[in-house]
Design a protein around this motif. Structure first.
Motif, short mmCIF file in Angstrom:
data_model
loop_
_atom_site.label_atom_id
_atom_site.label_comp_id
_atom_site.label_asym_id
_atom_site.label_seq_id
_atom_site.Cartn_x
_atom_site.Cartn_y
_atom_site.Cartn_z
N ALA A 34 0.40 -11.93 -14.77
CA ALA A 34 -0.18 -12.96 -13.92
C ALA A 34 0.52 -13.04 -12.56
CB ALA A 34 -0.11 -14.32 -14.62
N ARG A 35 1.69 -12.44 -12.46
CA ARG A 35 2.45 -12.47 -11.20
C ARG A 35 2.08 -11.25 -10.33
NH1 ARG A 35 8.49 -12.80 -13.15
NH2 ARG A 35 8.86 -12.96 -10.89
N GLN A 36 0.82 -11.04 -10.13
CA GLN A 36 0.36 -9.83 -9.44
C GLN A 36 0.98 -9.66 -8.07
OE1 GLN A 36 -3.82 -9.65 -8.49
NE2 GLN A 36 -3.71 -7.59 -7.63
N MET A 37 1.02 -10.71 -7.28
CA MET A 37 1.46 -10.60 -5.89
C MET A 37 2.90 -11.05 -5.67
SD MET A 37 -0.82 -9.15 -4.15
CE MET A 37 -2.57 -8.70 -4.22
N ASP A 38 3.68 -11.10 -6.72
CA ASP A 38 5.08 -11.48 -6.62
C ASP A 38 5.93 -10.21 -6.52
OD1 ASP A 38 7.66 -12.38 -6.82
OD2 ASP A 38 7.37 -13.49 -8.69
N PRO A 39 6.48 -9.88 -5.36
CA PRO A 39 7.26 -8.65 -5.23
C PRO A 39 8.42 -8.57 -6.22
CG PRO A 39 6.77 -9.54 -3.06
CD PRO A 39 6.35 -10.58 -4.06
N ALA A 40 8.96 -9.70 -6.63
CA ALA A 40 10.07 -9.68 -7.57
C ALA A 40 9.65 -9.15 -8.94
CB ALA A 40 10.67 -11.08 -7.70
N GLN A 55 -10.35 -9.77 -8.95
CA GLN A 55 -11.35 -9.44 -9.96
C GLN A 55 -11.19 -8.00 -10.48
OE1 GLN A 55 -11.83 -9.90 -6.76
NE2 GLN A 55 -13.62 -8.85 -5.91
N PHE A 56 -10.76 -7.10 -9.59
CA PHE A 56 -10.55 -5.71 -10.02
C PHE A 56 -9.27 -5.60 -10.85
CE2 PHE A 56 -12.71 -4.75 -5.72
CZ PHE A 56 -13.96 -5.02 -6.27
N TYR A 57 -8.27 -6.36 -10.46
CA TYR A 57 -7.02 -6.39 -11.21
C TYR A 57 -7.25 -6.96 -12.61
CZ TYR A 57 -2.08 -7.64 -12.15
OH TYR A 57 -0.82 -7.76 -12.69
N ALA A 58 -8.04 -8.02 -12.70
CA ALA A 58 -8.34 -8.61 -14.01
C ALA A 58 -9.07 -7.62 -14.90
CB ALA A 58 -9.17 -9.88 -13.83
N LEU A 59 -9.98 -6.86 -14.32
CA LEU A 59 -10.71 -5.86 -15.09
C LEU A 59 -9.76 -4.77 -15.59
CD1 LEU A 59 -13.38 -4.77 -16.16
CD2 LEU A 59 -13.75 -3.69 -13.93
N LEU A 60 -8.83 -4.35 -14.73
CA LEU A 60 -7.85 -3.35 -15.15
C LEU A 60 -7.04 -3.85 -16.34
CD1 LEU A 60 -6.18 -0.71 -14.61
CD2 LEU A 60 -4.69 -2.15 -13.20
N LEU A 61 -6.58 -5.09 -16.26
CA LEU A 61 -5.79 -5.65 -17.36
C LEU A 61 -6.61 -5.73 -18.64
CD1 LEU A 61 -3.82 -8.55 -15.59
CD2 LEU A 61 -3.17 -6.13 -15.88
N LEU A 95 0.80 -1.23 0.00
CA LEU A 95 0.00 0.00 0.00
C LEU A 95 0.83 1.28 0.00
CD1 LEU A 95 -2.74 -1.03 2.62
CD2 LEU A 95 -2.88 -1.14 0.13
N ASP A 96 2.12 1.17 -0.25
CA ASP A 96 2.97 2.36 -0.20
C ASP A 96 3.61 2.70 -1.54
OD1 ASP A 96 4.86 0.38 -0.45
OD2 ASP A 96 5.97 0.86 1.39
N GLY A 97 3.02 2.20 -2.63
CA GLY A 97 3.58 2.47 -3.95
C GLY A 97 4.57 1.43 -4.43
N GLY A 98 4.71 0.35 -3.69
CA GLY A 98 5.66 -0.68 -4.10
C GLY A 98 5.18 -1.53 -5.25
N THR A 99 3.86 -1.61 -5.43
CA THR A 99 3.32 -2.47 -6.47
C THR A 99 2.97 -1.67 -7.72
OG1 THR A 99 0.96 -2.23 -5.99
CG2 THR A 99 2.21 -3.72 -4.57
#
Length: 353
Positions: A265-271, A247-253, A221-225
């Motif tokens: 597809a690697r939405q939650m992968d910090p790398a 579901q909101f991320y999929a709509l954005l894409l 939540l601090d701009g890292g993603t």
């Protein structure tokens, strides 16, 4: 129609920032707030602060606190008041003969709100400070800003207003409720360093559970993603994204044409966040803010344009809700929150009679 706090009487000692904000909140919703000012007016804008939004909806009383007759008049007012709010350094009210021991002896049900940066006790209690210092010591400021960059403070919203004025408004109303049940008032020690800390409760939860790195700009939540940040558009304006849920991320894409890029597809992968953010930034730079609004407004992509102060009151949503109002040529935020049965009176910069 009277507001939700009709019947509540508050004495306010004039100051700047969080104390006036707390009293504005109370006055907005129908409390009778008597603002005690120095003779000649204590407002930052002259004319007893009649151009200061924080001072709206008040009765004003000019008193010289060095005059024993004025002190006696304040004591008499406090005998029938529900709340007193002051923002002096610790000990000042006591030296004036208006400390809580004196006034609660006069009126045992009185709620005595004390608004300071560092609190009434502790090694820093007697020292000067400002919002930026209070949020720094609380740990909150460390979490604001870009990765690898310096801390970026959100003007004075977190210390002065969220952790100060809003917490004071909550605190005195909680104490009023207690006084109604017990017949006993009390002191509310509202320190902005404490308030800034409690506003960060979710961050501390993440941190304690190993879900937050103790660095700026590298977290959810601090701009890292790439999906929770702001981006510049082709016309030099900005938009905001908050597409966390799948579901909101999929709509954005889907709406932005990124759904076929398997890297997303690697939405939650910090790398993956850094490279994906670069792709999203490049994409948003290809169209103007209005063009992105035309594509993403009215969807669940968790999107909004970053509006300037001049633009915000005219956005259709804000206009429909009446989020901003005007009085005396001044545009200002309307009273909030909304009450269905006791709506707030229209705010008045000229004060209440």
């Amino acid at each position: 129609m009277p507001g939700a706090l009709d019947g509540l009487t508050v004495l306010e000692f004039a100051g700047i920032g969080p104390g006036p904000f707390a009293c504005m909140m109370l006055a907005d919703h129908g409390a009778r707030v008597i603002r005690i000012e120095r003779p000649g007016g204590a407002g930052r804008f002259g004319d007893a602060g009649n151009r200061d939004i924080l001072n709206r909806n008040r009765e004003r009383l000019a008193l010289d606190l060095k005059d024993p007759d004025a002190i006696a008049q304040i004591r008499e007012l406090a005998r029938s008041a529900d709340v007193l709010i002051e923002g002096f350094r610790p000990g000042v009210m006591e030296r004036l003969g208006l400390g809580p021991e004196v006034l609660l002896a006069d009126n045992p049900r009185l709620v005595f709100g004390r608004m300071t940066g560092w609190g009434q006790e502790g090694p820093m209690a007697p020292l000067a400070g400002h919002d930026i210092n209070y949020i720094a010591l609380s740990g909150a400021l460390h979490t604001y800003g870009p990765a690898g960059g310096k801390p970026s403070f959100p003007v004075n919203a977190v210390g002065d207003f969220g952790g100060g004025g809003m917490l004071m408004a909550f605190g005195v109303l909680a104490a009023v409720f207690s006084a109604q049940q017990t017949g006993k008032g009390q002191v509310v020690d509202c320190a902005m360093v404490d308030g800034a800390a409690i506003l960060s409760a979710m961050t501390w939860s993440f941190f304690g559970n190993g879900q937050w790195r103790d660095q700026r700009g590298v977290n959810l939540l601090d701009g890292g993603t790439h999906f929770y940040d702001t981006y510049e558009t082709a016309d030099g304006k900005w938009i905001s994204l908050g597409s966390i849920e799948p579901q909101f991320y999929a709509l954005l894409l889907e709406r932005t044409g990124l759904k076929d890029d398997l890297a997303f597809a690697r939405q939650m992968d910090p790398a993956a966040w850094g490279p994906l953010k670069a792709k999203v930034a490049a994409l948003f730079a290809t169209r103007t803010r209005d063009e992105w609004c035309a594509l993403l407004d009215g969807t669940d992509a968790c999107f909004a344009p970053v509006l300037s102060l001049g633009e915000a009151p005219h956005h259709p949503h804000n206009a429909a809700r009446g989020t901003f109002v005007e009085d005396g040529g001044m545009v200002m935020p309307a009273p909030a929150p909304r009450f269905s049965g006791t709506p707030a009176p229209a705010p008045s910069l000229a004060g209440r009679s």
